[in-house]
Write a protein that holds these residues in place. Sequence first.
Motif, mmCIF file in Angstrom:
data_model
loop_
_atom_site.group_PDB
_atom_site.id
_atom_site.type_symbol
_atom_site.label_atom_id
_atom_site.label_comp_id
_atom_site.label_asym_id
_atom_site.label_seq_id
_atom_site.Cartn_x
_atom_site.Cartn_y
_atom_site.Cartn_z
ATOM 1 N N PRO A 160 0.804 -1.233 0.000
ATOM 2 C CA PRO A 160 0.000 0.000 0.000
ATOM 3 C C PRO A 160 0.833 1.277 0.000
ATOM 4 C CG PRO A 160 -0.058 -1.060 2.148
ATOM 5 C CD PRO A 160 0.594 -2.024 1.222
ATOM 6 N N TYR A 161 2.129 1.163 0.311
ATOM 7 C CA TYR A 161 3.000 2.335 0.329
ATOM 8 C C TYR A 161 3.624 2.611 -1.044
ATOM 9 C CZ TYR A 161 2.516 2.060 5.376
ATOM 10 O OH TYR A 161 2.003 2.024 6.644
ATOM 11 N N VAL A 162 3.295 1.782 -2.021
ATOM 12 C CA VAL A 162 3.755 2.007 -3.391
ATOM 13 C C VAL A 162 2.615 2.643 -4.182
ATOM 14 C CG1 VAL A 162 4.498 0.913 -5.549
ATOM 15 C CG2 VAL A 162 5.434 0.133 -3.363
ATOM 16 N N GLY A 163 2.918 3.770 -4.860
ATOM 17 C CA GLY A 163 1.888 4.463 -5.605
ATOM 18 C C GLY A 163 2.000 4.319 -7.106
ATOM 19 N N VAL A 164 3.237 4.222 -7.605
ATOM 20 C CA VAL A 164 3.483 4.153 -9.042
ATOM 21 C C VAL A 164 4.557 3.112 -9.310
ATOM 22 C CG1 VAL A 164 4.176 5.441 -11.107
ATOM 23 C CG2 VAL A 164 2.948 6.621 -9.272
ATOM 24 N N VAL A 165 4.371 2.323 -10.347
ATOM 25 C CA VAL A 165 5.374 1.338 -10.790
ATOM 26 C C VAL A 165 5.695 1.637 -12.247
ATOM 27 C CG1 VAL A 165 5.958 -1.099 -11.031
ATOM 28 C CG2 VAL A 165 4.356 -0.374 -9.246
ATOM 29 N N SER A 166 6.984 1.709 -12.567
ATOM 30 C CA SER A 166 7.361 2.063 -13.923
ATOM 31 C C SER A 166 8.609 1.314 -14.363
ATOM 32 C CB SER A 166 7.599 3.581 -14.013
ATOM 33 O OG SER A 166 7.743 3.980 -15.358
ATOM 34 N N GLY A 167 8.891 1.381 -15.652
ATOM 35 C CA GLY A 167 10.095 0.790 -16.217
ATOM 36 C C GLY A 167 10.793 1.806 -17.090
ATOM 37 N N ASN A 168 11.444 1.348 -18.139
ATOM 38 C CA ASN A 168 12.083 2.253 -19.093
ATOM 39 C C ASN A 168 12.390 1.490 -20.367
ATOM 40 O OD1 ASN A 168 13.812 4.506 -20.188
ATOM 41 N ND2 ASN A 168 13.392 5.290 -18.133
ATOM 42 N N GLN A 169 13.152 2.126 -21.242
ATOM 43 C CA GLN A 169 13.347 1.602 -22.582
ATOM 44 C C GLN A 169 14.830 1.476 -22.903
ATOM 45 O OE1 GLN A 169 11.303 4.057 -25.475
ATOM 46 N NE2 GLN A 169 10.488 2.264 -26.483
ATOM 47 N N TRP A 170 15.170 0.411 -23.627
ATOM 48 C CA TRP A 170 16.517 0.243 -24.155
ATOM 49 C C TRP A 170 16.412 0.173 -25.676
ATOM 50 C CZ3 TRP A 170 21.504 0.513 -22.859
ATOM 51 C CH2 TRP A 170 22.437 -0.003 -23.763
ATOM 52 N N ALA A 234 2.302 15.084 -9.097
ATOM 53 C CA ALA A 234 0.913 14.837 -8.700
ATOM 54 C C ALA A 234 0.823 13.899 -7.508
ATOM 55 C CB ALA A 234 0.131 14.269 -9.887
ATOM 56 N N PHE A 235 1.734 12.908 -7.450
ATOM 57 C CA PHE A 235 1.668 11.904 -6.385
ATOM 58 C C PHE A 235 2.375 12.331 -5.100
ATOM 59 C CE2 PHE A 235 -0.195 9.085 -9.370
ATOM 60 C CZ PHE A 235 -0.675 7.988 -8.673
ATOM 61 N N GLU A 236 3.060 13.456 -5.100
ATOM 62 C CA GLU A 236 3.789 13.890 -3.909
ATOM 63 C C GLU A 236 2.912 14.007 -2.664
ATOM 64 O OE1 GLU A 236 5.852 17.452 -4.924
ATOM 65 O OE2 GLU A 236 7.537 16.391 -5.898
ATOM 66 N N PRO A 237 1.684 14.545 -2.748
ATOM 67 C CA PRO A 237 0.859 14.654 -1.532
ATOM 68 C C PRO A 237 0.520 13.314 -0.894
ATOM 69 C CG PRO A 237 -0.003 16.067 -3.284
ATOM 70 C CD PRO A 237 1.030 15.198 -3.906
ATOM 71 N N LEU A 238 0.553 12.217 -1.650
ATOM 72 C CA LEU A 238 0.215 10.904 -1.099
ATOM 73 C C LEU A 238 1.360 10.300 -0.308
ATOM 74 C CD1 LEU A 238 -1.783 9.142 -3.975
ATOM 75 C CD2 LEU A 238 -2.648 10.459 -2.042
ATOM 76 N N ASP A 239 2.573 10.808 -0.517
ATOM 77 C CA ASP A 239 3.757 10.290 0.174
ATOM 78 C C ASP A 239 3.910 8.780 -0.048
ATOM 79 O OD1 ASP A 239 6.073 10.611 1.667
ATOM 80 O OD2 ASP A 239 5.081 10.145 3.564
#
Length: 357
Positions: A160-170, A234-239
């Motif tokens: 529940p303490y994770v708000g966003v999950v991301s990756g990247n590109q090669w 945008a997600f900063e207030p959610l900590d």
Amino acid sequence: MLIAVSISAGLLIALSMLHALAAKYFSVCIVNGKRPVDREFQPRTTVFLSIRGCDPSLEKNLVGLLQQDYENYNVIAVVDHQSDKAWSITHHVKSEFDTEHRLRILELDEPLNSCSLKCSALVQAIDNLDDDVEVIVLVDADVVPHREWLLQATSPLADPYVGVVSGNQWFEPSNRHSGSLLRSLWNAGALVPTAALANPWAGTCAMRLEDVRRVGLIETWKESIVDDGPIRKAFEPLDKQIVFNPELIMVNRENCTVSYVDKYVPRMLRWSRMHEKTFVNTFIHMLLLVGSLLGTIGLTVACLISGIWWGVVIGLIALALNVVLNVSGYIIVRDSIRRIESRRDEIKHQHYLGHLS
């Protein structure tokens, strides 16, 4: 002049060593930190795909999205207009591969004048969500997802303490044209700080719909030209944590020209300047790197003309070490991507990287 070339050469060597150490950190600390897949955590998920034009990877992208090892999901693809070539390809893939009826195809309806077409497509997709959707995942048309892609994007959200999950590109071009190589080299350097700072990437980005609505990201998208740039703020207030998952580094084999890179890189830097607080670090690093490189070259030539042979030796050694350390950093990062691909349990969706010639 000897002192000047020594200072410039020393700075150049220091920056080159920093690049190599950063690549090693990426390889050991980030890529080795594989996040486990939680197969029991499969909330109702919708994948958003905004399409404009016929991307070379579009068909593979759609087929990959429809063949995920995930039970409870669907895909909403928003195409700019029915006359777009992507419209027929999307419907072809749906008729051939959508046996579970997961894919919904929408035409972009009345795009907003206050934001980009892509952000308009995201807003429209959210308006068409089913009531029971808990998680949304953004994906780009040039991403070819492997079978566990959706599991790896959503599993960290079990915390529940994770708000966003991301990756990247090669970028691993299929040819050796100068434009493709330039983009690959630039991306290899940009990938390391992006991963370390966990900057969101819209090519693969998972969020809880409840959080998206709470932070007002939908309203932000209505006034934005880029989709992933505003996410961190945008997600900063959610900590809550923004997590970079190395398993979501996706290999892109598309080719491009030098003129395309000339537009692509400044555009990426522009978004960074607008949305990332760390852009000032990028700018200072660029000034130091270009200044020390050009300074070392210029002072070495000046020493050669003036007959200051120790200055020539110092300058040439620095330039040689600069090449060796930067090439080593590129190889380290690329081998890390090969290691990530080797962990994937399928072959038909993957383009395994060969040994570097």
